[in-house]
Write a protein that holds these residues in place. Structure first.
Motif, PDB file in Angstrom:
ATOM      1  N   GLY A  53     -36.967  17.455  54.115  1.00 17.20           N
ATOM      2  CA  GLY A  53     -36.422  16.837  53.645  1.00 17.20           C
ATOM      3  C   GLY A  53     -36.791  15.283  54.950  1.00 17.20           C
ATOM      4  N   HIS A  54     -36.898  15.210  56.181  1.00 15.21           N
ATOM      5  CA  HIS A  54     -36.241  14.559  56.996  1.00 15.21           C
ATOM      6  C   HIS A  54     -37.714  13.943  56.710  1.00 15.21           C
ATOM      7  CE1 HIS A  54     -36.304  12.116  60.743  1.00 15.21           C
ATOM      8  NE2 HIS A  54     -37.489  12.749  61.022  1.00 15.21           N
ATOM      9  N   GLY A  56     -40.318  15.287  54.029  1.00 14.03           N
ATOM     10  CA  GLY A  56     -40.880  14.776  52.550  1.00 14.03           C
ATOM     11  C   GLY A  56     -42.466  15.857  52.879  1.00 14.03           C
ATOM     12  N   ARG A  59     -42.487  20.076  50.278  1.00 15.14           N
ATOM     13  CA  ARG A  59     -41.929  19.490  49.337  1.00 15.14           C
ATOM     14  C   ARG A  59     -42.029  20.667  47.659  1.00 15.14           C
ATOM     15  NH1 ARG A  59     -38.845  16.808  44.799  1.00 15.14           N
ATOM     16  NH2 ARG A  59     -36.537  16.563  45.350  1.00 15.14           N
ATOM     17  N   TYR A 113     -32.262  20.172  51.812  1.00 15.50           N
ATOM     18  CA  TYR A 113     -33.969  18.740  52.420  1.00 15.50           C
ATOM     19  C   TYR A 113     -33.057  17.913  50.479  1.00 15.50           C
ATOM     20  CZ  TYR A 113     -35.910  20.981  47.683  1.00 15.50           C
ATOM     21  OH  TYR A 113     -36.049  21.689  46.112  1.00 15.50           O
ATOM     22  N   SER A 114     -32.391  18.428  50.057  1.00 11.52           N
ATOM     23  CA  SER A 114     -32.425  17.817  49.102  1.00 11.52           C
ATOM     24  C   SER A 114     -30.344  16.357  49.559  1.00 11.52           C
ATOM     25  CB  SER A 114     -31.101  18.141  47.802  1.00 11.52           C
ATOM     26  OG  SER A 114     -30.091  19.144  48.271  1.00 11.52           O
ATOM     27  N   GLU A 117     -33.103  13.754  51.543  1.00 14.35           N
ATOM     28  CA  GLU A 117     -33.269  13.368  51.458  1.00 14.35           C
ATOM     29  C   GLU A 117     -32.225  12.415  50.378  1.00 14.35           C
ATOM     30  OE1 GLU A 117     -35.486  15.534  48.597  1.00 14.35           O
ATOM     31  OE2 GLU A 117     -37.590  15.877  49.861  1.00 14.35           O
ATOM     32  N   SER A 118     -30.833  12.580  50.080  1.00 17.79           N
ATOM     33  CA  SER A 118     -30.750  11.636  49.729  1.00 17.79           C
ATOM     34  C   SER A 118     -29.332  10.199  50.781  1.00 17.79           C
ATOM     35  CB  SER A 118     -28.948  12.808  49.086  1.00 17.79           C
ATOM     36  OG  SER A 118     -28.235  12.708  50.331  1.00 17.79           O
ATOM     37  N   PRO A 121     -32.589   5.412  52.311  1.00 18.50           N
ATOM     38  CA  PRO A 121     -33.924   4.557  53.419  1.00 18.50           C
ATOM     39  C   PRO A 121     -33.307   3.617  54.752  1.00 18.50           C
ATOM     40  CG  PRO A 121     -34.338   5.231  51.138  1.00 18.50           C
ATOM     41  CD  PRO A 121     -32.684   5.789  51.254  1.00 18.50           C
ATOM     42  N   GLU A 142     -28.616  11.672  59.834  1.00 21.56           N
ATOM     43  CA  GLU A 142     -29.527  11.943  58.429  1.00 21.56           C
ATOM     44  C   GLU A 142     -28.331  13.330  58.222  1.00 21.56           C
ATOM     45  OE1 GLU A 142     -33.600  11.105  57.663  1.00 21.56           O
ATOM     46  OE2 GLU A 142     -33.567  12.676  59.138  1.00 21.56           O
TER      47      GLU A 142
END
Length: 259
Positions: A53-54, A56, A59, A113-114, A117-118, A121, A142
């Motif tokens: 997730g951090h 990328g 994936r 990881y979701s 990613e949520s 940014p 995060e």
């Protein structure tokens, strides 16, 4: 209906609450298998999920791998490991834990990881512009924001493992599956139903605890935004239109025909 009454009567019998085959002992064994499995799966899947997730990276591979792991038949894999590697009764816990870890990894990995990613940014960019290192951004920005989704993955994994840990009795281990496996050959369907009811009750209790933990892990700022949003919407929807005033209102009066 009589089957359920007989099952509840069996559970309420004090004779079934003591000894090596008693309900507390079987529940403790079941929780032990579940806790050990989830702990190992968390160390593997959540760590990998945070990295994915951090950064990328990986994936697409992780999505394909979790899909493949979900498709594996649990009982078939357990039987294969027990036969292929020759685990005896003393080492029967090893294939059981391996199978349950494989079952628990997909929801844990997806939740980790979701969740990362949520995170917005812009929040990450703001933390980076303040001079925070990547490690600080991960653990101080995060992870706290992604924690509800991470707990959601743990919750899903725990429920799946609790429901499936009954297979441990298939290779001579304990747990609540012992009631089901021992009762099926002698057609003691009341005891089979008892095992199913106890597993269901245990899953519901753990579900309630994890739901509470998931709600408590929502950051205070995010919780305040969620509660403020409906209030803003309701205020906008209750505004009453005001009659036109000023120049437009005077022009309307001038064009009104007089009697």
């Amino acid at each position: 209906m009589n089957a359920f009454l007989e099952a509840f009567a069996w559970i309420a019998d004090p004779a079934h609450w003591s000894g090596p085959d008693g309900i507390p002992t079987r529940v403790a064994e079941h929780l032990g298998y579940t806790g050990l499995t989830v702990l190992i799966a968390v160390l593997i899947a959540v760590t990998l999920g945070l990295y994915i997730g951090h950064t990328g990276r990986w994936r697409g591979i992780s999505i394909g791998a979790t899909g493949a792991l979900r498709a594996l038949p649990t009982l078939g894999l357990l039987t294969y490991l027990a036969i292929a590697f020759g685990f005896g009764i003393r080492l029967a816990l090893i294939p059981t834990v391996i199978v349950l870890v494989v079952l628990a990894i997909p929801p844990l990995l997806a939740g980790a990881y979701s969740g990362i990613e949520s995170v917005d940014p812009r929040t990450v960019d703001a933390a980076r512009s303040m001079g925070m290192t990547e490690w600080q951004i991960l653990w101080k920005v995060e992870v706290p924001l992604a924690l509800p989704l991470i707990i959601g993955g743990i919750r899903s994994a725990v429920l799946q493992v609790v429901a499936t840990a009954t297979v441990a009795a298939y290779i001579s281990l304990g747990g609540l599956g012992r009631y089901i496996i021992d009762a099926l050959p002698v057609r003691d369907y009341t005891k089979v139903l008892v095992g199913a009811l106890l597993v269901t009750l245990l899953a519901l209790v753990l579900e309630g605890i994890l739901i509470l933990i998931q709600r408590l892990t929502v950051p205070a700022g995010v919780r305040a935004i969620r509660t403020a949003a409906p209030l803003r919407t309701s205020r906008k929807s209750t505004r009453v239109p005001v009659a036109p005033t000023g120049t437009s209102g005077q022009m309307a009066k001038q064009h009104t025909p007089t009697q």
